[in-house]
Design an enzyme around this catalytic site. Structure first.
Site, PDB file in Angstrom:
ATOM      1  N   VAL A  18      48.694  37.346  34.923  1.00 48.25           N
ATOM      2  CA  VAL A  18      49.648  37.481  36.025  1.00 48.25           C
ATOM      3  C   VAL A  18      50.653  36.322  36.018  1.00 48.25           C
ATOM      4  O   VAL A  18      51.868  36.534  36.107  1.00 48.25           O
ATOM      5  CB  VAL A  18      48.918  37.570  37.379  1.00 48.25           C
ATOM      6  CG1 VAL A  18      49.928  37.635  38.521  1.00 48.25           C
ATOM      7  CG2 VAL A  18      48.011  38.791  37.410  1.00 48.25           C
ATOM      8  N   LYS A 109      42.816  36.917  46.096  1.00 46.32           N
ATOM      9  CA  LYS A 109      42.146  37.699  47.150  1.00 46.32           C
ATOM     10  C   LYS A 109      40.772  37.139  47.500  1.00 46.32           C
ATOM     11  O   LYS A 109      40.358  37.182  48.650  1.00 46.32           O
ATOM     12  CB  LYS A 109      42.020  39.167  46.721  1.00 46.32           C
ATOM     13  CG  LYS A 109      41.322  39.356  45.381  1.00 46.32           C
ATOM     14  CD  LYS A 109      41.677  40.674  44.729  1.00 46.32           C
ATOM     15  CE  LYS A 109      43.030  40.647  44.120  1.00 46.32           C
ATOM     16  NZ  LYS A 109      43.189  40.056  42.806  1.00 46.32           N
ATOM     17  N   GLU A 133      51.343  38.994  49.003  1.00 42.81           N
ATOM     18  CA  GLU A 133      51.510  40.431  48.720  1.00 42.81           C
ATOM     19  C   GLU A 133      50.633  40.883  47.562  1.00 42.81           C
ATOM     20  O   GLU A 133      50.004  41.943  47.608  1.00 42.81           O
ATOM     21  CB  GLU A 133      52.982  40.728  48.406  1.00 42.81           C
ATOM     22  CG  GLU A 133      53.291  42.171  48.102  1.00 42.81           C
ATOM     23  CD  GLU A 133      53.053  43.089  49.300  1.00 42.81           C
ATOM     24  OE1 GLU A 133      51.993  43.743  49.314  1.00 42.81           O
ATOM     25  OE2 GLU A 133      53.891  43.150  50.214  1.00 42.81           O
ATOM     26  N   GLY A 138      47.815  44.598  44.449  1.00 44.36           N
ATOM     27  CA  GLY A 138      48.647  44.336  43.279  1.00 44.36           C
ATOM     28  C   GLY A 138      50.113  44.576  43.554  1.00 44.36           C
ATOM     29  O   GLY A 138      50.708  43.950  44.421  1.00 44.36           O
ATOM     30  N   ILE A 140      51.648  47.090  44.901  1.00 43.79           N
ATOM     31  CA  ILE A 140      52.026  47.954  46.030  1.00 43.79           C
ATOM     32  C   ILE A 140      52.508  47.091  47.198  1.00 43.79           C
ATOM     33  O   ILE A 140      51.791  46.204  47.645  1.00 43.79           O
ATOM     34  CB  ILE A 140      50.830  48.820  46.495  1.00 43.79           C
ATOM     35  CG1 ILE A 140      50.334  49.694  45.338  1.00 43.79           C
ATOM     36  CG2 ILE A 140      51.213  49.669  47.690  1.00 43.79           C
ATOM     37  CD1 ILE A 140      49.108  50.528  45.695  1.00 43.79           C
ATOM     38  N   GLU A 194      35.984  44.867  33.295  1.00 46.52           N
ATOM     39  CA  GLU A 194      35.586  43.541  32.812  1.00 46.52           C
ATOM     40  C   GLU A 194      34.211  43.632  32.138  1.00 46.52           C
ATOM     41  O   GLU A 194      33.413  44.521  32.448  1.00 46.52           O
ATOM     42  CB  GLU A 194      35.453  42.581  34.002  1.00 46.52           C
ATOM     43  CG  GLU A 194      36.688  42.471  34.860  1.00 46.52           C
ATOM     44  CD  GLU A 194      37.718  41.507  34.294  1.00 46.52           C
ATOM     45  OE1 GLU A 194      37.394  40.766  33.347  1.00 46.52           O
ATOM     46  OE2 GLU A 194      38.848  41.521  34.803  1.00 46.52           O
ATOM     47  N   LYS A 209      40.272  42.800  49.610  1.00 44.18           N
ATOM     48  CA  LYS A 209      41.588  43.384  49.923  1.00 44.18           C
ATOM     49  C   LYS A 209      41.563  44.047  51.293  1.00 44.18           C
ATOM     50  O   LYS A 209      42.533  43.972  52.055  1.00 44.18           O
ATOM     51  CB  LYS A 209      41.973  44.381  48.831  1.00 44.18           C
ATOM     52  CG  LYS A 209      42.170  43.714  47.470  1.00 44.18           C
ATOM     53  CD  LYS A 209      42.217  44.731  46.346  1.00 44.18           C
ATOM     54  CE  LYS A 209      42.381  44.065  44.990  1.00 44.18           C
ATOM     55  NZ  LYS A 209      42.227  44.990  43.859  1.00 44.18           N
TER      56      LYS A 209
HETATM   57  N1  HSE Z   1      39.975  44.239  39.073  1.00 40.20           N
HETATM   58  C1  HSE Z   1      40.860  44.829  40.014  1.00 40.20           C
HETATM   59  C2  HSE Z   1      40.941  46.319  39.779  1.00 40.20           C
HETATM   60  C3  HSE Z   1      42.242  44.261  39.987  1.00 40.20           C
HETATM   61  O1  HSE Z   1      40.234  46.861  38.929  1.00 40.20           O
HETATM   62  O2  HSE Z   1      41.700  46.970  40.465  1.00 40.20           O
HETATM   63  C4  HSE Z   1      42.291  42.880  40.581  1.00 40.20           C
HETATM   64  O3  HSE Z   1      41.958  42.895  41.933  1.00 40.20           O
END
Ligand code: HSE
Length: 444
Positions: A18, A109, A133, A138, A140, A194, A209
Site C-alpha cells: 500500500v 484498522k 478512509e 480499502g 471504497i 495469506e 472495519k
Molecule cells: N485481508 C483483507 C481482505 C484486506 O482480504 O479483504 C485488508 O484488510
C-alpha cells in the site's frame, strides 16, 4: 493552469504494497494534481526497512530513510502517512506526529479498531486529525460518506462484505460446490489468502472495519473487541447448497445497527435473501450497505484491498487535509471522541432466525428428542429438511427456526450435543431479517 498556492509535504512510513502504491500514485500524478487542484503534493520522505522498496516506488534515494523518526521530525513534512500496520511502532509514530503538530493518514484498522479513542483524543488535543478512509473498506469511499455526505441522517444500519479473502472463498465454494479447505488452499496458492489466514477467515479483519464504521456512523465508540466475531471455517459446501435451495446466499457480513436498546455489532456468516444487493457481490470485491433515516438504502461497492485501490483512499485523505492547508488554513482538529458511548449489546441478547444443521443417526425415533430439545429451549421450528444419508449411517438434518434468542439457541445446542442420536451440531448460521435494517427510516 491554476498555479499551486502551496506545496504540501508528505512523509510515508511503510513502502510495502500500500505505501509503495501511495508513493507511486503521488509521484506519477503530481503534475496532474497541480493542474487540477492547484496543490503540489510533494513526497518529501519515505521510510522502509529496505531502500529497494523506495526505489521500486520511484522515490529518489535522497528521500529515503530507514528510520521513521526522520519522517516525523522533518520540518518539511506536513502530513505523516502511516502504512506499516500493527500496533507498534505505529502507536509511537502517531504520538510523535501529534506532538509535532502533524496530521496522520492511515490504513491501520487493527490499531484504530482497538485504540482510536485514546489516539483520537491525543490528536484532538494536539489540534490535528487522524484520517482513515483506507482502514474501513480499502478503496471504497464509505468513511467519507459517513463523515461528510450522509451527516444529515441518523445512520441506522451499516452492513458490509468487508473482507475480500472470505468473500472470494465463499463465492468459489458457491459456484464450484467446493469445500472450504480446498478453496482456501487454492486461494493461498493464487495469493488471494495469506499463508496465515486467521485474521481474515476468523473475522478479526471484518470486525475491526465494523468497529471503525460503527464508531463513525453512530457517533459512539465501538471497539473491535466488542464486535461479536465468528468466521467462515465451519461453512461447508453442503450449507451453501442447502441455503441456495432455500433462496439464500451465505456471506460473511459485518453488521452494525443502532437500535433503541443499544448498538448491535457482529461479524458472522449470514444467510441473506438471494435478491439482496449484498448477495450479488462476488469474488474478492467488497461492498458496504448503509441505511440512513433520510436517504434510506445506499450501497458502496469496490475493491477492499490491493495496492492502488487502497492508495486511492489514502490519497483522498491526503487531499482533504491538503486542501485547507494549501489555502493557509489549518484543517479542523479531530472531532472524535464523541463523548457519548452507546453500549454494545451482548450477542446473547439478540434474536434471529437460525439455520441449524445436525448430523444425526438415521434411525427410528432419532428426531423426537431433537425436536424436544428445541422445544425445551423455547425455540419454535418452522422447517425441517433431511438430506441424504452418508456412508457413516448419519444424515444431515436441517432445521430452520422462527425468530429465537441467541442465548436460547446456545442452550439448545448444548442439549443437542448430549443426545445419543446426534453425531454433531455441524453448523448454526444466522438468517438475517434484512427488513430490520430499514427500521427507523423516514416515510417518503
Ligand atoms: N485481508 C483483507 C481482505 C484486506 O482480504 O479483504 C485488508 O484488510
Amino acid at each position: 493552469m491554476q498555479a499551486a498556492k502551496r506545496s504540501i509535504g508528505i512523509g510515508i512510513i511503510g513502502l510495502g504494497t500500500v505505501g509503495g502504491g501511495v508513493a507511486q500514485l503521488l509521484l506519477t500524478h503530481r503534475a496532474d494534481y497541480v493542474s487540477a487542484y492547484g496543490i503540489d503534493i510533494d513526497v518529501r520522505r519515505g521510510c522502509a526497512l529496505d531502500i529497494g522498496m523506495a526505489r521500486a516506488a520511484g522515490l529518489p534515494d535522497d528521500r529515503f530513510t530507514p528510520d521513521w523518526h526522520d519522517v516525523v521530525t522533518d520540518p518539511t513534512v506536513d502530513i505523516v502517512v502511516e502504512l506499516i500496520g500493527g500496533e507498534h511502532p505505529a502507536t509511537e509514530i502517531y504520538e510523535a506526529a501529534f506532538a509535532a503538530g502533524k496530521h496522520v493518514v492511515t490504513a491501520n484498522k487493527a490499531l484504530l479498531g482497538r485504540h482510536v479513542e485514546r489516539l483520537a483524543k491525543l490528536a484532538h488535543d494536539a489540534g490535528v486529525q487522524i484520517k482513515c478512509e483506507a482502514a474501513a473498506a480499502g478503496g471504497i469511499p464509505v468513511v467519507n460518506a459517513l463523515e461528510h455526505t450522509l451527516v444529515g441522517n441518523k445512520i441506522l444500519t451499516i452492513a458490509g462484505i468487508l473482507n475480500g479473502t472470505t468473500n472470494y472463498i465463499l463465492s468459489r465454494m458457491a459456484s464450484e460446490g467446493a469445500d472450504y479447505a480446498d478453496v482456501l488452499a487454492d486461494a493461498q496458492r493464487l495469493g488471494y489468502a495469506e499463508a496465515d489466514p486467521s485474521a481474515d477467515v476468523d473475522g478479526f479483519d471484518a470486525a475491526s472495519k465494523t468497529a471503525i464504521m460503527a464508531s463513525i456512523g453512530f457517533h459512539t465508540r465501538v471497539t473491535t473487541d466488542e464486535v461479536y466475531q465468528q468466521g467462515i471455517r465451519q461453512v461447508s459446501a453442503e450449507d451453501i447448497a442447502v441455503a441456495a435451495d432455500m433462496g439464500y446466499t451465505i456471506k460473511l457480513l459485518g453488521i452494525a445497527r443502532m437500535t433503541a436498546a443499544g448498538v448491535e455489532a457482529r461479524v458472522h456468516p449470514t444467510m441473506i435473501p438471494n435478491g439482496h444487493q449484498l448477495a450479488a457481490v462476488s469474488g474478492a470485491m467488497n461492498a458496504v450497505y448503509v441505511v440512513g433515516d433520510a436517504v434510506g438504502e445506499t450501497m458502496f461497492y469496490g475493491a477492499g484491498a490491493g495496492r492502488f485501490p487502497t492508495a486511492s483512499a489514502v490519497v483522498g485523505d491526503i487531499f482533504s487535509l491538503a486542501e485547507p492547508m494549501s489555502r493557509g488554513e489549518d484543517p479542523l482538529p479531530e472531532i472524535e471522541p464523541f463523548g457519548a458511548v452507546v453500549p454494545v449489546l451482548p450477542i446473547e441478547e439478540l434474536s434471529n432466525r437460525f439455520y441449524v444443521r445436525l448430523r444425526i443417526l438415521d434411525r427410528v425415533g432419532a428426531l423426537a428428542p431433537v425436536v424436544d430439545a428445541f422445544a425445551q429451549a423455547g425455540i419454535s421450528i418452522s422447517q425441517i429438511n433431511q438430506l441424504e444419508v452418508g456412508e457413516d449411517g448419519a444424515c444431515s438434518v436441517v432445521f430452520i427456526t422462527h425468530e429465537a434468542r441467541e442465548a436460547d439457541m446456545t442452550a439448545a445446542c448444548q442439549e443437542l450435543e448430549k443426545l445419543d442420536a446426534v453425531r454433531s451440531v455441524a453448523n448454526v448460521i444466522r438468517i438475517e431479517d434484512t427488513s430490520k435494517w430499514l427500521e427507523g427510516a423516514m416515510e417518503n
